[in-house]
Design a protein around this motif. Sequence first.
Motif, short mmCIF file in Angstrom:
data_model
loop_
_atom_site.label_atom_id
_atom_site.label_comp_id
_atom_site.label_asym_id
_atom_site.label_seq_id
_atom_site.Cartn_x
_atom_site.Cartn_y
_atom_site.Cartn_z
N GLU A 135 -13.97 40.64 51.53
CA GLU A 135 -13.42 40.79 52.87
C GLU A 135 -13.61 42.24 53.33
O GLU A 135 -12.65 43.01 53.38
CB GLU A 135 -11.94 40.42 52.89
CG GLU A 135 -11.63 38.97 52.54
CD GLU A 135 -10.15 38.70 52.63
OE1 GLU A 135 -9.65 38.45 53.74
OE2 GLU A 135 -9.48 38.76 51.58
N PRO A 136 -14.82 42.62 53.66
CA PRO A 136 -15.09 44.03 53.98
C PRO A 136 -14.25 44.57 55.13
O PRO A 136 -13.76 45.71 55.06
CB PRO A 136 -16.58 44.03 54.35
CG PRO A 136 -17.14 42.81 53.70
CD PRO A 136 -16.05 41.80 53.73
N SER A 137 -14.06 43.80 56.20
CA SER A 137 -13.30 44.29 57.36
C SER A 137 -11.86 44.59 56.99
O SER A 137 -11.32 45.64 57.36
CB SER A 137 -13.34 43.27 58.50
OG SER A 137 -14.64 43.11 58.99
N GLU A 142 -7.61 48.60 56.01
CA GLU A 142 -6.49 49.13 55.22
C GLU A 142 -6.74 50.59 54.86
O GLU A 142 -5.82 51.42 54.91
CB GLU A 142 -6.31 48.28 53.95
CG GLU A 142 -5.75 46.89 54.23
CD GLU A 142 -5.72 46.02 52.98
OE1 GLU A 142 -6.22 46.49 51.92
OE2 GLU A 142 -5.22 44.89 53.05
N ALA A 143 -7.97 50.90 54.47
CA ALA A 143 -8.29 52.29 54.12
C ALA A 143 -8.20 53.19 55.34
O ALA A 143 -7.74 54.34 55.25
CB ALA A 143 -9.69 52.35 53.51
N VAL A 144 -8.62 52.70 56.50
CA VAL A 144 -8.53 53.48 57.75
C VAL A 144 -7.07 53.78 58.07
O VAL A 144 -6.72 54.92 58.42
CB VAL A 144 -9.19 52.70 58.91
CG1 VAL A 144 -8.77 53.29 60.26
CG2 VAL A 144 -10.70 52.73 58.77
N ALA A 178 -14.69 53.72 50.64
CA ALA A 178 -14.51 54.66 49.54
C ALA A 178 -14.28 56.08 50.05
O ALA A 178 -13.45 56.83 49.51
CB ALA A 178 -15.72 54.62 48.61
N GLN A 179 -15.01 56.47 51.10
CA GLN A 179 -14.83 57.80 51.67
C GLN A 179 -13.43 57.96 52.27
O GLN A 179 -12.79 59.00 52.09
CB GLN A 179 -15.89 58.06 52.73
CG GLN A 179 -17.29 58.22 52.18
CD GLN A 179 -17.44 59.50 51.35
OE1 GLN A 179 -17.25 60.60 51.86
NE2 GLN A 179 -17.75 59.33 50.08
N HIS A 180 -12.96 56.94 52.97
CA HIS A 180 -11.60 57.01 53.51
C HIS A 180 -10.58 57.18 52.40
O HIS A 180 -9.67 58.02 52.50
CB HIS A 180 -11.28 55.74 54.30
CG HIS A 180 -12.09 55.57 55.55
ND1 HIS A 180 -12.54 56.62 56.30
CD2 HIS A 180 -12.53 54.44 56.17
CE1 HIS A 180 -13.22 56.17 57.33
NE2 HIS A 180 -13.23 54.85 57.28
N ARG A 181 -10.72 56.40 51.35
CA ARG A 181 -9.77 56.49 50.24
C ARG A 181 -9.84 57.86 49.57
O ARG A 181 -8.81 58.46 49.22
CB ARG A 181 -10.05 55.38 49.23
CG ARG A 181 -9.74 53.98 49.73
CD ARG A 181 -10.17 52.94 48.71
NE ARG A 181 -9.76 51.59 49.08
CZ ARG A 181 -10.08 50.50 48.40
NH1 ARG A 181 -10.82 50.61 47.30
NH2 ARG A 181 -9.67 49.32 48.80
N GLY A 188 -3.23 42.40 63.17
CA GLY A 188 -3.17 43.52 62.25
C GLY A 188 -1.87 44.28 62.38
O GLY A 188 -0.97 43.89 63.13
N PRO A 189 -1.72 45.39 61.66
CA PRO A 189 -0.49 46.18 61.75
C PRO A 189 -0.39 46.89 63.08
O PRO A 189 -1.39 47.12 63.77
CB PRO A 189 -0.63 47.17 60.59
CG PRO A 189 -2.11 47.31 60.40
CD PRO A 189 -2.68 45.95 60.71
N ALA A 190 0.82 47.26 63.45
CA ALA A 190 1.05 47.99 64.69
C ALA A 190 2.24 48.91 64.51
O ALA A 190 3.02 48.76 63.57
CB ALA A 190 1.30 47.04 65.86
N VAL A 191 2.39 49.85 65.42
CA VAL A 191 3.56 50.73 65.47
C VAL A 191 4.28 50.47 66.78
O VAL A 191 3.65 50.46 67.85
CB VAL A 191 3.15 52.21 65.36
CG1 VAL A 191 4.32 53.12 65.66
CG2 VAL A 191 2.60 52.52 63.97
N ILE A 192 5.58 50.23 66.70
CA ILE A 192 6.40 50.01 67.88
C ILE A 192 7.31 51.22 68.07
O ILE A 192 8.01 51.64 67.15
CB ILE A 192 7.25 48.73 67.76
CG1 ILE A 192 6.35 47.51 67.62
CG2 ILE A 192 8.17 48.57 68.96
CD1 ILE A 192 7.10 46.22 67.43
N SER A 193 7.28 51.81 69.26
CA SER A 193 8.13 52.94 69.59
C SER A 193 9.16 52.52 70.62
O SER A 193 8.82 51.90 71.63
CB SER A 193 7.27 54.09 70.14
OG SER A 193 8.10 55.13 70.62
N VAL A 194 10.43 52.84 70.36
CA VAL A 194 11.52 52.52 71.28
C VAL A 194 12.14 53.82 71.77
O VAL A 194 12.52 54.67 70.96
CB VAL A 194 12.58 51.65 70.59
CG1 VAL A 194 13.74 51.37 71.54
CG2 VAL A 194 11.97 50.35 70.10
#
Length: 341
Positions: free
Chosen positions: A211-213, A218-220, A184-187, A21-27
């Motif tokens: 693809e519920p997950s 993505e909404a989260v 829907a609530q997240h959006r 999944g996506p991630a954030v990289i901090s340098v």
Amino acid sequence: MPLHLLRSPWQPGPRTDARGGPAVISVTDFTATTHRQSWSVAPAGLRLRRTWPGAPGAIGLWLWADPARRRSGSVSVWTDEVALKEFVGRAGPPADRPGPQRPRRAALDAPQDQPVRRGRRLGGRAALHHRGDVMTGAPDIVTLDRIAVLETARLVDTATARDWARPTPCAGWDLRRLVAHMTAQHRGFAAAAWGTGADPACWREPEDLGEPSRIHREAVTTLLADFASEGVQERQFVLPELGRTVPGSVAIGFHFIDHVVHAWDVAVSLGVGLELPDRVLEAGLVVARRVPTDSAGRGPGRAFAPALDVPDGSGPLVETLRLLGRTPEEWPQAVGTAREV
């Protein structure tokens, strides 16, 4: 001068499972004024490294140093920018932290025993700024909501194709429908954070439930980034389901208690344990006790069923669930499995 870069072994965090999944990289990149000062930085970095296994949202950490140039820093990987900001707040005020940080997006497709190497250019001096309780580590409503939402997302991500038809404590909803509702609530709340919550389209459940997950995750990701934006608690949120506009702090409280309960809904539907820290469950109970109990706001088509009596000696999770119309005795798997994080 030749480059003699030293680095520590890869220190995994508690979310090494978050691959693909996506991630954030901090340098971080800190240059000391003197060599004596540079050697005092190293112990601080090692102390920081020892805290990593308990840092919420941390995937891993890599410390580095170039002693000849008096430079040192870190490469850390996080599930999202909110987790990074919360950690930066706990690490101390900006004057005490070594160097600027630049969050970057990357895909979590690296092996678990080595750091993600995409987007690894170390240049750039963009500082990360944020104000508010999220940065101090205090459990404000944004932080509490984030913890509940991430636990719900963790549980949803464990579901397999055979799980989506499982029943849930939400009357008439299987797990697929519950996840569509949460998406829907997240959006909708994310839209409300930026002043567009009055549009009913923002609150509609996704039509594609194949693809519920993925759709939920993505909404989260969008929601947590929007809730982490500066000044969000002071904005006015339009909430069509309630027919009114409320301050952001109040709206996020609504979202928080909804997802404490939905985290439990998903856990018991899957028959697995719920992992929410005590401070989140206790804060959820405070909110649950404030939810009006009049019949006009409870029942079919409403957020919660009528409140139920609470047995003496009930813990905060059970009391919250019964105050909001759930019957935890019928779904016992996730009760009493909270852990501290």
